[in-house]
Design a protein around this motif. Structure first.
Motif, PDB file in Angstrom:
ATOM      1  N   THR B  61       0.832  -1.187   0.000  1.00 47.36           N
ATOM      2  CA  THR B  61       0.000   0.000   0.000  1.00 47.36           C
ATOM      3  C   THR B  61       0.866   1.235   0.000  1.00 47.36           C
ATOM      4  O   THR B  61       2.010   1.192   0.448  1.00 47.36           O
ATOM      5  N   LYS B  62       0.312   2.316  -0.415  1.00 52.45           N
ATOM      6  CA  LYS B  62       1.028   3.583  -0.337  1.00 52.45           C
ATOM      7  C   LYS B  62       1.461   3.860   1.107  1.00 52.45           C
ATOM      8  O   LYS B  62       2.555   4.360   1.358  1.00 52.45           O
ATOM      9  N   GLU B  63       0.584   3.532   2.027  1.00 51.28           N
ATOM     10  CA  GLU B  63       0.915   3.763   3.431  1.00 51.28           C
ATOM     11  C   GLU B  63       2.152   2.985   3.876  1.00 51.28           C
ATOM     12  O   GLU B  63       2.864   3.413   4.783  1.00 51.28           O
ATOM     13  N   TYR B  67       5.401   4.130   6.180  1.00 55.23           N
ATOM     14  CA  TYR B  67       5.990   3.380   7.297  1.00 55.23           C
ATOM     15  C   TYR B  67       7.480   3.135   7.060  1.00 55.23           C
ATOM     16  O   TYR B  67       8.302   3.374   7.944  1.00 55.23           O
ATOM     17  N   LEU B  68       7.795   2.690   5.856  1.00 55.77           N
ATOM     18  CA  LEU B  68       9.212   2.440   5.530  1.00 55.77           C
ATOM     19  C   LEU B  68      10.039   3.703   5.769  1.00 55.77           C
ATOM     20  O   LEU B  68      11.129   3.650   6.332  1.00 55.77           O
ATOM     21  N   GLU B 119       4.183  13.551   9.410  1.00 56.87           N
ATOM     22  CA  GLU B 119       3.339  12.540   8.775  1.00 56.87           C
ATOM     23  C   GLU B 119       3.008  11.353   9.667  1.00 56.87           C
ATOM     24  O   GLU B 119       2.227  10.486   9.286  1.00 56.87           O
ATOM     25  N   THR B 120       3.597  11.327  10.828  1.00 60.27           N
ATOM     26  CA  THR B 120       3.324  10.223  11.752  1.00 60.27           C
ATOM     27  C   THR B 120       1.829   9.945  11.866  1.00 60.27           C
ATOM     28  O   THR B 120       1.395   8.793  11.877  1.00 60.27           O
ATOM     29  N   PRO B 124      -0.483   4.013   8.982  1.00 59.82           N
ATOM     30  CA  PRO B 124      -1.539   3.018   9.235  1.00 59.82           C
ATOM     31  C   PRO B 124      -1.553   2.657  10.729  1.00 59.82           C
ATOM     32  O   PRO B 124      -0.489   2.494  11.328  1.00 59.82           O
ATOM     33  N   LYS B 125      -2.753   2.566  11.244  1.00 56.38           N
ATOM     34  CA  LYS B 125      -2.941   2.311  12.679  1.00 56.38           C
ATOM     35  C   LYS B 125      -2.026   1.226  13.242  1.00 56.38           C
ATOM     36  O   LYS B 125      -1.435   1.389  14.301  1.00 56.38           O
TER      37      LYS B 125
END
Lengths: 203, 203, 203, 203
Positions: B61-63, B67-68, B119-120, B124-125
Motif C-alpha cells: 500500500t502507499k501507506e 511506514y518504511l 506525517e506520523t 496506518p494504525k
DNA sequence: TATGAATGAGAATTCATTCAT
DNA sequence: TATGAATGAATTCTCATTCAT
C-alpha cells in the motif's frame, strides 16, 4: 490586513460570518477525527448543516476551510489567554500565571491545537504567513512579560535567552498535545504545569 | 517483533532491501517537497527509478511507503546518535555531549525529521506502535544518561523531573526543525545548542 | 485437427503433456473456487507447482488455460461415459443405462462440469468451435442409441423428437450441476436419475 | 425485503429510478456483447449517457450494476409472463399456455436472459439470494398450475414429479437461449415449443 | 441564497505478459 | 528449460468543484 480574505459569493457579511462559524465548527470536528486530507468537502458541508453548493458560496477551495480553521483556533487561544493575563503584580508572578494560563487554555482546546499544528503544513502557501504571524504575536506577548521580568531584575537573561525561553514556553504547551501519548502516562496537567514552570524559568 | 513486515511479491531479500532503499530515498525527497498526501505512488515509483508495477512488487500500500520512510529515518537518527555517544567521562559531560550530538544529528537530517514528525499521524494504525516504540527507545537512551547524572550527584532531580527533562530534550531537538521559520532568525545552530543545554540542565 | 493447438516454447511433447496436466489440475481447482476471471495467472502457476515464467512456456495466453481446462473436462466426461456404455442388450436398456451412466459421471465431476458450462462464454473465439464439437459428439453418441431404439421399435419418435430428446437428456445432466441449489433440496441423485429417465423416455 | 438496496448519493428517488433505467439499458447491451468482466465501468457510464462520476452517484460498485441488471431482467420476464397467464379454462390448457407464454417471453428477451444466467455467478454474495428468490417465485408460479392439473385429474403426478417437471419446464426455456447454437439448427421456435410441451406434459 | 446533480481529472492498485539470467 | 523481477496499460473508484434550477 490582519486576515487573509477568503472569497465568497455572498454579499451579506453577517451571513458570511455566521456560515463560516458553522463551517469551522463542523470542520474542526472532522479534522480532529480524520485529518484534513481524509475529510471531504461533502462531509464538511454536511457537518456544517448545509449543502455542498452552499459551502462553496462561502469558500473558494477546500484549503480555505483549513485556513479558516487554523485562523479561528489561533484566535480563540489568543483570546482566551488574553482574558487570563494579569496586569498587576510582579512581573515574575505575571509570567508564571501567563504560562499557567497558556497551558490551561491549550489543555482545554487540545484537539483543536493538535489539528492546527499537524495541518499547518497543508495550508495554502499564501496564507501561511498570516498564521505564522499569529504565532509571532503570541511569542511577542510572552516575550513582553519576560522583558518585564528582566526589567524588574527577577530574571537575569540575555536577549537571546529571552527569545529562546519564550519559544520553549510555547512549545512546552504544544508538547502537551502532540506528545500526550507519552507524557500523560507520567504527569497530571497540574504536575506538568508546575514542573515545566520550574524548569523553564526558576533555574 | 522489532519491525512491522511490509509485504513484497519478490523473494530475493537482498533485492527487496536494495529496492526499498531506493523507494525510501525517492519518497523522502517527495514527502519533504509536498507531503505524503500530495505525493502520488506514480511519483514515488518514478523518483525511485522504476515503474509503478515494480513499486507494488515491494510494497502493499502507499501507506507502507510512509511506514518504511518513518522507520528508516528513526533508524538513522538513532544509529547516528549511538555512534556519537561517549561511554567514558563524567555522566554530566556525557549528557551534554549526547544532547549536542542529538541536535547535530537532527540538524543534519532536518528535512527527514520534519517529515517524520509531520506525517506520523498518517501512518496506518497498526504500524504506529512500531514507530512510537522507537521514540520510546530514544527517550530511554537519554533517560539512562540522566539517571547516571543523578547517581553521580551531578544533578538533583526527582524521577518525574528526569522524565520531563528527557522529553524536553527530545522536543528541543525537534523544535529545531518544526520551528525553524522562527528560531533560525535568531540563532545559529551552535548558539541554539549551547543555550538549550544551559537551559535544560544547567540550572 | 481434433484439437486446437496451444502454442508452447518447449519442444519435448511429453514434457508439454505433463506440464499441461499440472496446469489443468491447478486451474480447475482455482476456477471452481473463484471463476476464470477472478483467478490470476500467478495463482495458476503457483497452484500448478511452477513459476509464472514456466507457465508461459506452455501456454500463450491466460485464455489458453481456459481452453485446456474445458477441453480436458469434456474429454474426461466423454471418456468415462464411453467406458460405461453397454454394447449389448436391447436398445432401450442401453439408452437407460447410458442416461444413468451420464448422470453419474456428471455427478462425480459436478464442479468441473459447472466450471465448463459457466466459463464457456469466455473461451477465445477460435477455440469455441472445438469445444462445441465435443458437445456435438456427445449429442451424437446419445442420438445413436436413440436411433437404435427407434429401429427396434421401442420408441416411436420422429427425427425431430429424437433430436430434442437428446438435447433434453444432456441438459438434464447439466441441470444437476447448475441448478443444484434448488434441485438437491428435493431429490437424491438416484431419485433424480430415475424420475428424469421416466420423464425423458418412458412416456 | 423484496430488493437489495443499492446505495446512491442522489436523493431524488425519481431521478434515481430514471438513471438506473439508463444504466441497466446500457449495461445489458454491453454485457450481451462482451460479458460483465470484460465491460468497464467507463463503458457503462458512456453507454448510459453520462460521465463516470455520475455513474457512481447511482451505484456503489460495479457489481451493483450486475445486480441491477439481473434483477431488472427477472422482473421483466416475470412481469411479461404474468400478463400472459390465463386465469380461466382447464388447468391443463392453462399450463400449456403458460409454458408457451414463458417460452415466447424468453425468446423475445433471449440476450438478456442469457446474460442473466451466465453472470449470476459473478453477483456479489449478498445479492445472490435476492435473485434466486425470483427464480423460486417463477418455479412456484408454474408449480401452482401443475398442482391445478393434478386436482383436475388431467395429470397424474406425485409431488416429486411435479417438482421435477416444473424445473424441467424452466430449464427448457433457458435452453432455448444457452443452447441456441445447437437447437436452432433444427427447430423453429414454434416447433421447439410444441415439441417440448408434448414431451414435458403430454406423455 | 441555497441546492444537489453532474463532471472528469486523477488516484491507487492489479495483473497478463515479457525477457534477461 | 526454468525462474521471477520488471513492466505499464488498464481498471475501479473518489472527490473537489461547477452550474443550472
Amino acid at each position: 490586513m490582519e486576515k487573509k480574505s477568503v472569497p465568497s459569493l455572498v454579499k451579506d457579511q453577517q451571513l458570511i460570518n455566521k456560515r463560516r462559524q458553522q463551517i469551522i465548527k463542523g470542520a474542526v470536528r472532522l479534522f480532529i477525527e480524520k485529518g484534513f486530507h481524509r475529510t471531504t468537502t461533502r462531509e464538511i458541508a454536511k457537518e456544517s448543516g448545509f449543502s455542498i453548493g452552499t459551502l462553496y458560496e462561502y469558500i473558494g477551495t477546500k484549503e480555505d476551510v483549513l485556513y479558516l480553521v487554523c485562523d479561528a483556533i489561533y484566535d480563540e487561544v489568543t483570546e482566551r489567554l488574553k482574558k487570563q493575563l494579569h496586569t498587576t503584580g510582579s512581573a515574575i508572578n505575571r509570567l508564571e500565571e501567563a504560562i499557567r494560563a497558556y497551558f490551561l487554555v491549550i489543555d482545554s482546546m487540545q484537539d483543536e491545537v493538535l489539528v492546527m499544528y499537524q495541518e499547518t503544513k497543508s495550508l495554502p502557501k499564501e496564507t501561511l504567513p498570516y498564521v505564522l504571524k499569529k504565532e509571532t504575536e503570541m511569542v511577542a506577548m510572552m516575550e513582553e512579560i519576560l522583558a518585564d521580568c528582566k526589567k524588574e531584575e527577577a530574571l537575569d537573561l540575555t536577549e537571546k535567552e529571552m527569545k529562546l525561553i519564550t519559544h520553549n514556553i510555547l512549545v512546552a504547551g504544544q508538547m502537551w498535545t502532540f506528545r500526550r501519548w507519552a507524557i500523560r502516562r507520567h504527569f497530571t496537567l497540574e504536575e506538568y504545569i508546575n514542573l515545566q514552570i520550574k524548569n523553564l524559568i526558576h533555574n
